[in-house]
Design an enzyme around this catalytic site. Structure first.
Site, PDB file in Angstrom:
ATOM      1  N   ASN A  17      29.475   6.877  29.122  1.00  0.00           N
ATOM      2  CA  ASN A  17      29.874   6.569  30.495  1.00  0.00           C
ATOM      3  C   ASN A  17      29.090   7.414  31.497  1.00  0.00           C
ATOM      4  O   ASN A  17      28.135   6.936  32.106  1.00  0.00           O
ATOM      5  CB  ASN A  17      31.379   6.780  30.672  1.00  0.00           C
ATOM      6  CG  ASN A  17      31.930   6.033  31.871  1.00  0.00           C
ATOM      7  OD1 ASN A  17      31.312   6.017  32.925  1.00  0.00           O
ATOM      8  ND2 ASN A  17      33.090   5.414  31.725  1.00  0.00           N
ATOM      9  N   ASP A  18      29.467   8.670  31.642  1.00  0.00           N
ATOM     10  CA  ASP A  18      28.843   9.516  32.669  1.00  0.00           C
ATOM     11  C   ASP A  18      27.343   9.703  32.437  1.00  0.00           C
ATOM     12  O   ASP A  18      26.578   9.867  33.389  1.00  0.00           O
ATOM     13  CB  ASP A  18      29.523  10.889  32.696  1.00  0.00           C
ATOM     14  CG  ASP A  18      31.019  10.766  32.955  1.00  0.00           C
ATOM     15  OD1 ASP A  18      31.399  10.034  33.885  1.00  0.00           O
ATOM     16  OD2 ASP A  18      31.807  11.382  32.219  1.00  0.00           O
ATOM     17  N   THR A  19      26.914   9.678  31.179  1.00  0.00           N
ATOM     18  CA  THR A  19      25.500   9.934  30.865  1.00  0.00           C
ATOM     19  C   THR A  19      24.593   8.752  31.177  1.00  0.00           C
ATOM     20  O   THR A  19      23.376   8.849  31.022  1.00  0.00           O
ATOM     21  CB  THR A  19      25.350  10.293  29.377  1.00  0.00           C
ATOM     22  OG1 THR A  19      25.890   9.238  28.575  1.00  0.00           O
ATOM     23  CG2 THR A  19      26.074  11.598  29.053  1.00  0.00           C
ATOM     24  N   VAL A  20      25.170   7.622  31.622  1.00  0.00           N
ATOM     25  CA  VAL A  20      24.357   6.448  31.974  1.00  0.00           C
ATOM     26  C   VAL A  20      24.661   5.964  33.388  1.00  0.00           C
ATOM     27  O   VAL A  20      24.322   4.839  33.755  1.00  0.00           O
ATOM     28  CB  VAL A  20      24.586   5.296  30.963  1.00  0.00           C
ATOM     29  CG1 VAL A  20      24.141   5.718  29.570  1.00  0.00           C
ATOM     30  CG2 VAL A  20      26.047   4.854  30.941  1.00  0.00           C
ATOM     31  N   SER A  59      34.662  12.454  33.135  1.00  0.00           N
ATOM     32  CA  SER A  59      34.626  13.229  34.373  1.00  0.00           C
ATOM     33  C   SER A  59      35.457  12.595  35.481  1.00  0.00           C
ATOM     34  O   SER A  59      35.648  13.193  36.536  1.00  0.00           O
ATOM     35  CB  SER A  59      33.173  13.374  34.855  1.00  0.00           C
ATOM     36  OG  SER A  59      32.684  12.113  35.307  1.00  0.00           O
TER      37      SER A  59
END
Length: 473
Positions: A394-397, A435
């Site tokens: 999620n947050d890493t993309v 996050s």
């Protein structure tokens, strides 16, 4: 050949095995053998410890016998628990286990410091300083790692913050350092009440340090406490004159420190920002409105589209581990490869819940190392990909990190999934990442959502492609 010679030689051998093992852990290809080599070094160090006890106390027969019995009992309990828990732990719970084991290492270092300080065995300013520092860091690592374990295991939910929290933490730390300095100044001749307060406050500080940190920062926190444990073990190794502990502790401490700095850099944040900011607590603040809508697609249709692609890049995340879908994913990858589709995996440095989590997960499924790439090695290839598929990340993309200055994650390096011609996101529902930040990728024109459990989605994709080729049933 004297006992002392054997002890010194064994410690040197153990030290060399630690260093060589760590070196081999730097590559996924040799990491497994590196763990075995370092494990052999630890066996050597543990076994020679019994000879060390006998050599140090050759005349104290009752004391010697008691020490050896306690050592054997501790070894049996530790080996039994580690073997049982290591065999039964799920891949999703691996970060919790790492945090727990790391805390045990810090606790062991703190226990050595406690024995030295309560028993007034540490003599000389340098020895006392090492004992005090090892005691502080070990106790903080123990309690902080237990909090990290509780958060990762779902036993502790949310974060704990209140006005003036950092001032309270600062006061506790100053008190701990003051007691430690006074202990050194007094040559260790202080009352047990003061030493007890020293360790209790150190444990409290570890809790106060870890509780406010949001879940998105847990990979960095685990790495940081790992560095703490290494430093504490190294200091206490110096205190008791054990070369193997000194070297092993310093190697782990330095490696953990470098890894922590690299992971913080991968999030475009400083370690102090991770420890003292409110990141992860209120992800939506200042993010702004996201335009567009989430567009669902059937898993089978997505699978067939990938079958006719030339290049597919896979971005895995924690959701892949939760669904235990790595084996089905690799089965699907092999089907694509048999159809001459180029397939690669893209790994973000903080994907999952601990450093290297995705690499371990894929290795368990037998995915070849030569199709697994770190972010910096593959990010420029996304624009050449016909399809990029996100599974549980999620947050890493999230492209907001690159484009939206009002986003809490702005500046964090991400996988460039949004630059592919088509992006598919496999996700259980429409929830936010760890996050708490809404992902702009999900609303992009070139993105479709494949809703469902990752393992069931992969099964549907496999069946669709096999049916297409006349091999399904």
């Amino acid at each position: 050949m004297t006992a002392q010679f054997i002890i010194d030689a064994a410690f040197i051998v153990a030290t060399l095995l630690f260093i060589y093992g760590l070196k081999r852990m730097s590559s996924p290809v040799t990491a497994r053998s590196g763990i075995v080599v370092a494990g052999v070094g630890m066996v050597v160090a543990v076994l020679v410890a019994f000879l060390y006890i006998a050599d140090v106390n050759p005349k104290a027969e009752p004391f010697l016998k008691t020490n050896i019995i306690l050592g054997v009992v501790a070894l049996a309990v530790g080996l039994g628990w580690a073997w049982w828990s290591g065999k039964k732990v799920e891949m999703t719970a691996m970060p919790q286990m790492v945090a727990l084991y790391n805390g045990m290492g810090g606790g062991a270092a703190a226990a050595i410091a406690a024995i030295e300080l309560f028993g007034h065995k540490a003599h000389g300013n340098i020895i006392l300083v090492m004992a005090v520092l090892g005691g502080i860091i070990g106790a903080v690592s123990l309690s902080g790692s237990l909090i990290a374990w509780g958060k990762l295991d779902g036993r502790i939910n949310g974060t704990w913050r209140f006005p003036g929290l950092q001032a309270v933490n600062g006061l506790i730390l100053l008190t701990i350092l003051g007691i430690g300095a006074w202990t050194v100044y007094q040559g260790g001749a202080v009352g047990p009440e003061l030493i007890a307060a020293f360790f209790v406050l150190s444990l409290v500080y570890g809790v106060m340090m870890a509780m406010p940190i949001g879940g998105a920062d847990m990979p960095v926190v685990i790495s940081l406490f790992n560095a703490f444990t290494g430093l504490a073990v190294g200091f206490e190794g110096y205190v008791i004159g054990n070369p193997a502990l000194m070297v092993a502790g310093m190697v782990v401490g330095s490696a953990g420190t470098l890894l922590t700095l690299l992971m913080a850099k991968a999030m475009n944040r400083s370690v102090s920002n991770v420890l003292f900011s409110n990141f992860g607590a209120s992800g939506e603040e200042g993010q702004g409105e996201i335009k567009g809508s989430m567009k669902p697609i059937d898993a089978g249709d997505a699978g067939i589209n990938m079958r006719y692609a030339s290049k597919v890049i896979i971005a895995p995340g924690y959701g892949l581990a939760v669904a235990q879908a790595q084996h089905k994913l690799y089965e699907f990858v092999k089907i694509l490869q048999a159809a001459d589709v180029e397939v690669k995996f893209a790994i973000h440095p903080v994907a999952g819940r601990m450093p290297g989590h995705m690499n371990v997960l894929l290795a368990e499924a037998g995915v070849p190392y030569d199709i697994i790439y770190d972010m910096e090695d593959i990010n420029n290839e996304f624009k050449e990909a016909d399809v990029a598929i996100v599974i549980g990340a999620n947050d890493t993309v999230n492209p907001a990190a690159r484009t939206n200055k009002s986003s809490p994650i702005y500046g964090m390096p991400i996988l460039n999934v949004d630059q592919a011609k088509q992006a598919y996101v496999v996700k259980r529902g429409q929830g936010k990442g760890y996050s708490g930040v809404e992902n702009e990728l999900f609303f992009a024109d070139n993105t479709n959502m494949v809703y469902g459990d990752a393992q069931k989605v992969m099964v549907a994709m496999i069946q669709a492609v096999k049916s297409l080729e006349g091999g399904g049933h």
